[in-house]
Design a protein around this motif. Structure first.
Motif, PDB file in Angstrom:
ATOM      1  N   ARG A  86      -1.652   8.767   5.492  1.00 23.82           N
ATOM      2  CA  ARG A  86      -3.030   9.218   5.671  1.00 23.82           C
ATOM      3  C   ARG A  86      -3.852   8.092   6.298  1.00 23.82           C
ATOM      4  N   GLN A  87      -5.142   8.338   6.467  1.00 27.96           N
ATOM      5  CA  GLN A  87      -6.050   7.315   6.980  1.00 27.96           C
ATOM      6  C   GLN A  87      -6.390   6.354   5.843  1.00 27.96           C
ATOM      7  N   GLY A  92     -10.888   2.886  11.660  1.00 33.06           N
ATOM      8  CA  GLY A  92     -10.397   3.861  12.628  1.00 33.06           C
ATOM      9  C   GLY A  92      -9.877   5.089  11.911  1.00 33.06           C
ATOM     10  N   ASP A  93      -9.436   6.052  12.701  1.00 35.16           N
ATOM     11  CA  ASP A  93      -8.933   7.280  12.083  1.00 35.16           C
ATOM     12  C   ASP A  93      -7.420   7.403  12.176  1.00 35.16           C
ATOM     13  N   LYS A  94      -6.741   6.294  12.510  1.00 31.53           N
ATOM     14  CA  LYS A  94      -5.285   6.321  12.582  1.00 31.53           C
ATOM     15  C   LYS A  94      -4.687   6.423  11.183  1.00 31.53           C
ATOM     16  N   ARG A 133      -1.558  -2.832   8.958  1.00 31.94           N
ATOM     17  CA  ARG A 133      -2.459  -2.514  10.064  1.00 31.94           C
ATOM     18  C   ARG A 133      -2.252  -3.515  11.175  1.00 31.94           C
ATOM     19  N   SER A 134      -2.560  -3.107  12.370  1.00 31.03           N
ATOM     20  CA  SER A 134      -2.360  -4.006  13.501  1.00 31.03           C
ATOM     21  C   SER A 134      -3.612  -4.838  13.718  1.00 31.03           C
ATOM     22  N   ASP A 155      -6.976   8.793   0.210  1.00 33.54           N
ATOM     23  CA  ASP A 155      -7.181   8.179   1.521  1.00 33.54           C
ATOM     24  C   ASP A 155      -8.379   7.235   1.418  1.00 33.54           C
ATOM     25  N   ILE A 156      -8.743   6.600   2.527  1.00 34.77           N
ATOM     26  CA  ILE A 156      -9.810   5.591   2.511  1.00 34.77           C
ATOM     27  C   ILE A 156     -11.161   6.198   2.129  1.00 34.77           C
TER      28      ILE A 156
END
Length: 170
Positions: A86-87, A92-94, A133-134, A155-156
């Motif tokens: 999930r996010q 961001g929404d990735k 995360r990148s 999720d977040i």
């Protein structure tokens, strides 16, 4: 020369066998390794400092254990609740794979008297969520979201997000 099997049959057999012969790698994430993670974000620097994780080879197995030690030496047990796609990144929404852990207790005051969720007695940290995360062109970062809700975060955007922290992996 006469072919025993038509070409279409041979191609179909190869397509069908391909996935059966291929093996997928076991899923493994940064937080499963026994290691330390240095703060990457200002929030992590000012609240948690360097964190150490005890390691847990059992990815997303509910009930499996892990321990986190904060920069001031406070150690807290974590119990896996499971994982989700999930996010989890607030910027961001990735979607990302994340594992949700229930804290055995709120660690209380950490660096500079800061806490994970406010007052540990009236508003304790309940869950931590680890995800990868990148960073802009750099190595992966370990993300950690902390929630004060009694309900497991999904999720977040789940209720009672206390803060997000990022840690270097190099």
């Amino acid at each position: 020369m006469q072919l025993r099997y038509p070409l279409a049959f041979t191609i179909a057999a190869c397509v069908v066998c391909g996935p059966v012969l291929a093996q997928s790698a076991m899923e493994h994430h940064l937080w499963q390794d026994k290691r330390k993670f240095d703060p990457y974000s200002r929030t992590a620097e000012s609240i948690t400092g360097t964190i150490r994780l005890s390691g847990n080879p059992d990815f997303a197995i509910p009930g499996s254990k892990l321990a986190i030690t904060f920069g001031n030496g406070k150690k807290v047990g974590l119990t896996s609740v499971g994982a989700s796609w999930r996010q989890w990144d607030e910027t961001g929404d990735k979607k990302a794979t994340a594992e949700v852990f229930k804290l055995s207790r709120d660690p209380g005051a950490l660096r500079n008297g800061n806490t994970l969720c406010g007052d540990p007695k009236s508003d304790p940290a309940q869950y931590v969520v680890f995800f990868e995360r990148s960073s802009s062109g750099g190595p992966l970062l370990l993300g950690m979201a902390v929630f004060g809700s009694k309900d497991t975060p999904h999720d977040i955007n789940s209720p009672n997000l206390c803060g997000t922290f990022n840690y270097s992996t190099d």
